[in-house]
Design an enzyme around this catalytic site. Structure first.
Site, PDB file in Angstrom:
ATOM      1  N   HIS A 214       0.857  -1.170   0.000  1.00  0.00           N
ATOM      2  CA  HIS A 214       0.000   0.000   0.000  1.00  0.00           C
ATOM      3  C   HIS A 214       0.899   1.227   0.000  1.00  0.00           C
ATOM      4  O   HIS A 214       1.648   1.451   0.929  1.00  0.00           O
ATOM      5  CB  HIS A 214      -0.873  -0.036   1.256  1.00  0.00           C
ATOM      6  CG  HIS A 214      -1.787   1.131   1.367  1.00  0.00           C
ATOM      7  ND1 HIS A 214      -2.748   1.410   0.434  1.00  0.00           N
ATOM      8  CD2 HIS A 214      -1.879   2.102   2.294  1.00  0.00           C
ATOM      9  CE1 HIS A 214      -3.398   2.498   0.785  1.00  0.00           C
ATOM     10  NE2 HIS A 214      -2.889   2.940   1.908  1.00  0.00           N
TER      11      HIS A 214
ATOM     12  N   LYS B 296       0.061  10.394   1.020  1.00  0.00           N
ATOM     13  CA  LYS B 296       0.938   9.760   0.027  1.00  0.00           C
ATOM     14  C   LYS B 296       0.532  10.162  -1.392  1.00  0.00           C
ATOM     15  O   LYS B 296       1.366  10.556  -2.198  1.00  0.00           O
ATOM     16  CB  LYS B 296       0.873   8.229   0.148  1.00  0.00           C
ATOM     17  CG  LYS B 296       1.281   7.702   1.503  1.00  0.00           C
ATOM     18  CD  LYS B 296       1.204   6.189   1.551  1.00  0.00           C
ATOM     19  CE  LYS B 296      -0.216   5.649   1.536  1.00  0.00           C
ATOM     20  NZ  LYS B 296      -0.984   5.983   2.736  1.00  0.00           N
TER      21      LYS B 296
ATOM     22  N   ASP C 166      -1.672   3.646  -4.542  1.00  0.00           N
ATOM     23  CA  ASP C 166      -2.474   2.782  -3.668  1.00  0.00           C
ATOM     24  C   ASP C 166      -2.044   1.332  -3.647  1.00  0.00           C
ATOM     25  O   ASP C 166      -1.656   0.825  -2.617  1.00  0.00           O
ATOM     26  CB  ASP C 166      -3.967   2.855  -4.004  1.00  0.00           C
ATOM     27  CG  ASP C 166      -4.694   3.814  -3.089  1.00  0.00           C
ATOM     28  OD1 ASP C 166      -4.218   3.982  -1.969  1.00  0.00           O
ATOM     29  OD2 ASP C 166      -5.702   4.389  -3.498  1.00  0.00           O
TER      30      ASP C 166
ATOM     31  N   ARG D 138      19.823  12.647  11.662  1.00  0.00           N
ATOM     32  CA  ARG D 138      20.301  14.022  11.601  1.00  0.00           C
ATOM     33  C   ARG D 138      21.500  14.163  10.680  1.00  0.00           C
ATOM     34  O   ARG D 138      21.587  15.103   9.910  1.00  0.00           O
ATOM     35  CB  ARG D 138      20.658  14.533  13.017  1.00  0.00           C
ATOM     36  CG  ARG D 138      19.481  14.501  13.973  1.00  0.00           C
ATOM     37  CD  ARG D 138      18.349  15.404  13.518  1.00  0.00           C
ATOM     38  NE  ARG D 138      18.730  16.796  13.507  1.00  0.00           N
ATOM     39  CZ  ARG D 138      18.520  17.637  14.494  1.00  0.00           C
ATOM     40  NH1 ARG D 138      17.905  17.231  15.582  1.00  0.00           N
ATOM     41  NH2 ARG D 138      18.913  18.877  14.409  1.00  0.00           N
TER      42      ARG D 138
END
Lengths: 336, 88
Positions: free
Chosen positions: A152, A173, A191, A257
């Protein structure tokens, strides 16, 4: 993100009919026997050259595979006397083999055609040389028997990098995918993305035949990206190269980071670079995605920014009598 | 996690309208819903996903609920399947 290993699908067989229909036009396979045994099943992706079986050694005979007759097999049969010819071939046909392929433009002997009829095993031929036939048919069969998985998410080609956006329903998304398309990138699927393991270390992604490039945008409904943006906005398949996991920013989650440690996501045994991307107000996920793609390309071509910076820092630390300096020591009179 | 098998009973199968309803029902709950048909697993909160199944009358689906309110979600959604999407 967890991927459910239960949902991996793998074809356990294909019919000879399917095999023939798909190789006929692609590789020029011709049916040379009568149309018999098309419902037979191919249960193995490998090919087999039955030289030893023809000579009489059938103990480890891989009878479930497509049997390939090259020059060697054909010459061997041709030099046998008529009686032995039939006997030697029948030994093979008695096994429940799916079909025969004769390569290099060789023609089947009359015994082969007779046995094909008798045991309802079809014979195909091709003009391609044996090694090329092996290569082409193996690649086709490998693909048919490859493990696949439906995921998905939204799958987009960004600057040539296959990026799969995953995350909870409603996290945005499809909107990111649409935004990327608007900026000239290409949608592969939205999808439902079918990921296929192709060879060692390669995952290919594609949509489903029904959905293709339709997508749902919440609040609007279903749209067709291909009709809307044209053919340059889509593609049918793309290698999966980066997984981006979108999630609402969470105080307690640690996000990378420096970028020095590469996280990866295991999909069907293949490790794919993985980025967990927090969504915060004012952050343009589309631009960040493009940056991730460019960074991936830079790394691919040998430039790893975090490592370069790390090395510069280490060198600086070793310097004696150092102070923090400006990039430019003296501005002279150029005030631009 | 909760897994239940359901059968499509209405003539038209799982077409657009029931697909939209299923997605709406699933979205009410915190739990995830996955629907599996012939090995294809899709997210039950995505309308395109549900329609991808193209489930015809008589086909069997596996519904997988996962989350804190999975029981309630399962009850309501399975009931909707059993009613034949109110088309019977």
């Amino acid at each position: 993100m967890d991927i459910n290993s239960k949902s991996i699908i793998k074809n356990s067989n294909i019919t000879v009919k399917f095999f023939y229909e798909n190789t006929r036009d692609r590789f020029g396979l011709k049916l040379i026997s009568e149309e018999v045994g098309f419902e037979r099943e191919i249960l193995d992706q490998n090919l087999h050259r039955p030289g030893l079986a023809l000579a009489g050694f059938v103990e480890l005979f891989s009878s479930k595979r497509v049997q390939l007759f090259g020059n060697t097999e054909m010459r061997f049969i041709e030099q046998l006397d008529d009686n032995k010819k039939l006997h030697s071939l029948e030994r093979l046909f008695k096994f429940d083999i799916p079909c025969l392929v004769i390569s290099n433009g060789n023609s089947p002997t009359k015994e082969m055609l007779h046995l094909s009829e008798k045991y309802k095993i079809p014979i195909f031929m091709t003009d391609a040389p044996t090694t090329k036939t092996i290569y082409l048919l193996s690649d086709f069969l490998d693909d048919q028997f490859a493990p696949r998985l439906s995921m998905h998410g939204s799958f987009v080609d960004v600057y040539g990098v296959g990026m799969l956006f995953v995350g909870k329903s409603g996290v945005g998304k499809s909107e990111v995918a649409l935004d990327l398309v608007e900026r000239g990138h290409r949608l592969v699927a939205d999808d439902v993305v079918i990921i296929t393991k192709k060879g060692e270390g390669i995952l290919m992604g594609a949509g489903t035949d029904l959905v293709k490039h339709f997508m749902e945008v919440r609040g609007i409904g279903i749209i067709d990206v291909r009709s809307m943006f044209g053919v340059r906005a889509i593609r049918f398949q793309k290698r999966l190269e980066v997984v981006i996991d979108l999630e609402i920013w969470d105080m307690d989650t640690e996000y990378t980071r420096t970028g020095l440690d590469d996280s990866t996501q295991d999909i069907m045994g293949i490790k794919i670079p993985y980025v967990k991307l927090p969504i915060v107000p004012g952050k343009n996920i589309t631009v960040i995605s493009e940056i991730i793609a460019l960074n991936y390309l830079l790394k691919h071509y040998g430039y790893d920014a975090p490592k370069v910076f790390r090395d510069k820092l280490s060198a600086k630390i070793k310097e004696k009598n150092r102070t923090t300096k400006r990039t430019i020591d003296y501005f002279e009179h150029d005030f631009e | 996690m909760l897994e239940k098998k359901v059968v499509i009973v209405n003539d038209a199968g799982l077409h657009t309208r029931p697909a939209a309803t299923i997605v709406k029902l699933a979205a009410k709950y915190k739990s995830d819903l996955f629907i599996i048909k012939d090995g294809l697993e899709i997210n039950g909160k995505s309308i395109i996903g549900v329609m991808t199944l193209a489930a015809e009358k008589g086909s069997e689906l596996i519904l997988r609920f996962d989350g804190e309110d999975e029981e309630q979600a399962a009850e309501e959604i399975i009931d909707y399947f059993k009613r034949g999407f109110d088309e019977m």
